[in-house]
Design an enzyme around this catalytic site. Structure first.
Site, PDB file in Angstrom:
ATOM      1  N   ASP A 160       0.833  -1.189   0.000  1.00 12.76           N
ATOM      2  CA  ASP A 160       0.000   0.000   0.000  1.00 12.76           C
ATOM      3  C   ASP A 160       0.875   1.248   0.000  1.00 12.76           C
ATOM      4  OD1 ASP A 160      -1.879   1.925   0.422  1.00 12.76           O
ATOM      5  OD2 ASP A 160      -2.410   1.287   2.448  1.00 12.76           O
ATOM      6  N   ASP A 363      -1.785   6.256  -5.772  1.00 13.93           N
ATOM      7  CA  ASP A 363      -2.135   5.273  -4.749  1.00 13.93           C
ATOM      8  C   ASP A 363      -2.251   3.889  -5.376  1.00 13.93           C
ATOM      9  OD1 ASP A 363      -2.977   4.223  -2.303  1.00 13.93           O
ATOM     10  OD2 ASP A 363      -5.083   4.539  -2.793  1.00 13.93           O
TER      11      ASP A 363
END
Ligand SMILES: *[C@@H]1O[C@H](CO)[C@@H](O)[C@H](O)[C@H]1NC(C)=O
Ligand SMILES: *[C@@H]1O[C@H](CO)[C@@H](O)[C@H](O)[C@H]1NC(C)=O
Ligand SMILES: *[C@@H]1O[C@H](CO)[C@@H](O)[C@H](O)[C@H]1NC(C)=O
Length: 487
Positions: A160, A363
């Site tokens: 992440d 992201d």
């Protein structure tokens, strides 16, 4: 519990059967992508991609091979958690519904917006300086296999780029969600060490009430916006990335109480910009930076690789500078997106419609890019114009509003979409990052969505990053995008 033999740099279990290899051979002889046509203006990219309609749907077999990763000893395979290469699917579980995928994506973006909002609200005070192991985002859609401890236990963890904190579920686990592998057992690792309450990293990353814990061990606590959370000991152990690359003394959370929507991964590694992230912890050994490639389809694999070598691997990359974010959030990577080209022509909207005050982050955990409403509207009308009347429009599930029914077509002409950055970098997206087939080819949608308002943070999501070699040259504060990083 006896520890299993390490299988670092391994494919997911059951991934590459003979059948899958035969399927790969069959695919190789009938490539899904038919080609690209029409040189773009200014020499960058093409105007159209001609794509076979069947290639828009993910294959039901895992076509991953080791060759999908570059010849690099520190590269890990990246697998989509919904695809046939995932351990969950190889066990026969059904893929999640599209509504579920969209619901998770909405929740992810909402938590990014909440996190950015909190940082903005506390700007000017020193409340955010504590940088706890907390306030992370939801989970991302890709995972890697790593080895933790001595002897190393093979674990599957999501990665992440939107958060810093890493954690795995640990024994004993009073209250844990079901995961794929046996729990990590700290007692089974000779190199495991807890962080004490008095340690500097506990003050920096531990939970607030450490001093009140009776055993003097540093606790961490990560609360997710959607009530998911993980609580446990802040600890250190050896993290084996590949057979030849390891991070000794890697700091992570050993979770003893975890709840939430994490799928069945064993934990999560944070690759954010902050000091606690794996990216920062690996920098001392391998150089600042990492790169990855997210595969075009859940049925293939990409890679994640650490270190300076990662940057040089992509000579053809277009680099753009990392910029300061409005919200001062230490974990996000902000980019300066100023425009979009559709079929070779810049959409007609001032750069300020893209580069809003809120800014934009890249992201790995958000699927579909979110743009400020005006920028999205301009992209959408250019895209619809370019698609013309060749294809029937189809009903669009929110947040999409531009879908086509491609049933009956063998190939589709997808207008090229390129991202334009403030410093001149132009990044052509793979067609798999432009048109997203819903559960059938009768609903193929423009794979972007508008933000609710211009004040919300923009997000460059993982669908748009597909097949690009994405190079985080953290040392030089820039991010590069190279074409054809993986299949
Ligand atoms: C935060 O600021 C207040 C007032 O300026 C100060 O008293 C306090 O020590 C600061 N806290 C930290 C953690 O720096
Ligand atoms: C902090 O203290 C509160 C109240 O005692 C407790 O409920 C919470 O679990 C503690 N947090 C951690 C991470 O131990
Ligand atoms: C983004 O790029 C534009 C155009 O080059 C520039 O004017 C602007 O200052 C840049 N914004 C940031 C935050 O760097």
């Amino acid at each position: 519990m006896a520890s299993r033999q390490v299988r670092r740099r391994s494919r997911p279990r059951g991934c590459c059967s003979l059948a899958a290899l035969l399927a790969l051979a069959a695919l190789a002889s009938s490539p899904g992508r038919l080609g690209a046509a029409g040189a773009g203006e200014g020499g960058s990219g093409v105007k159209w991609h001609v794509v076979s309609v069947s290639s828009l749907l993910p294959s039901e077999v895992c076509t991953a091979t080791e060759a999908a990763a570059p010849i690099n000893p520190s590269a890990l395979s990246v697998v989509h958690r919904h695809g046939p290469c995932s351990p969950r699917r190889s066990r026969g579980d059904p893929p999640p519904s599209y509504a579920e995928i969209l619901g998770r994506d909405r929740e992810r973006v909402a938590s990014i917006h909440r996190k950015a909002g909190r940082a903005a609200a506390s700007k000017g005070s020193n409340a955010t300086l504590r940088a706890r192991w907390g306030k992370p985002l939801g989970t991302s859609n890709y995972f890697i296999s790593v080895g933790l401890g001595t002897p190393a236990r093979d674990l599957r963890v999501e990665f992440d780029t939107g958060s810093d904190q890493s954690w795995v579920q640990c024994k004993p686990c009073g209250d844990c969600y079901e995961q794929h592998d046996p729990l990590f057992d700290p007692e089974g690792s000779s190199t495991y060490a807890v962080v004490s309450c008095g340690a500097r990293e506990c003050r920096e990353f531990g939970s607030r009430n450490c001093s009140s814990s009776s055993d003097g061990q540093c606790r961490y606590e990560v609360s997710y916006g959607d009530q998911s959370r993980t609580v446990g000991d802040l600890a250190r152990d050896t993290l084996a990335l590949t057979p030849t690359a390891a991070v000794p003394g890697f700091m992570f959370g050993c979770g003893h109480r975890d709840a939430g929507v994490f799928g069945e991964v064993d934990g999560l590694v944070g690759l954010g910009r902050g000091k606690a992230s794996l990216a920062s912890q690996a920098a001392a050994r391998y150089g600042a930076g990492f790169s990855y490639c997210l595969p075009s389809s859940p049925s293939t694999v990409g890679y994640l690789t650490f270190g300076g070598a990662a940057a040089s691997a992509s000579a053809n990359a277009q680099f753009t500078a990392l910029v300061a974010g409005q919200h001062d959030d230490a974990s996000f990577y902000y980019l300066n997106l100023t425009g979009v080209k559709v079929a070779g022509r810049a959409v007609r909207v001032p750069p300020a419609a893209f580069a809003t005050a809120a800014g934009m982050i890249i992201d790995s955990g958000t699927a579909f890019s979110r743009l400020p409403p005006r920028a999205y509207a301009a992209l959408r009308s250019s895209f619809r114009r370019a698609m013309g009347r060749r294809y029937r429009r189809a009903p669009a599930p929110a947040p999409f509003d531009t879908c086509y029914d491609l049933a009956g077509h063998e190939a589709v002409r997808v207008p090229s979409v390129a991202l334009l950055f403030g410093d001149g970098a132009t990044v052509d997206l793979d067609p798999s990052g432009v048109l997203y087939a819903w559960d059938s080819v009768s609903q193929a949608c423009l794979a972007f969505a508008p933000n609710p308002d211009a004040a919300s943070l923009g997000v460059l999501g993982n669908v748009q990053q597909r097949t690009l070699a994405v190079v985080y040259d953290v040392g030089n504060q820039k991010i590069g995008f190279g074409a054809k990083g993986c299949a």
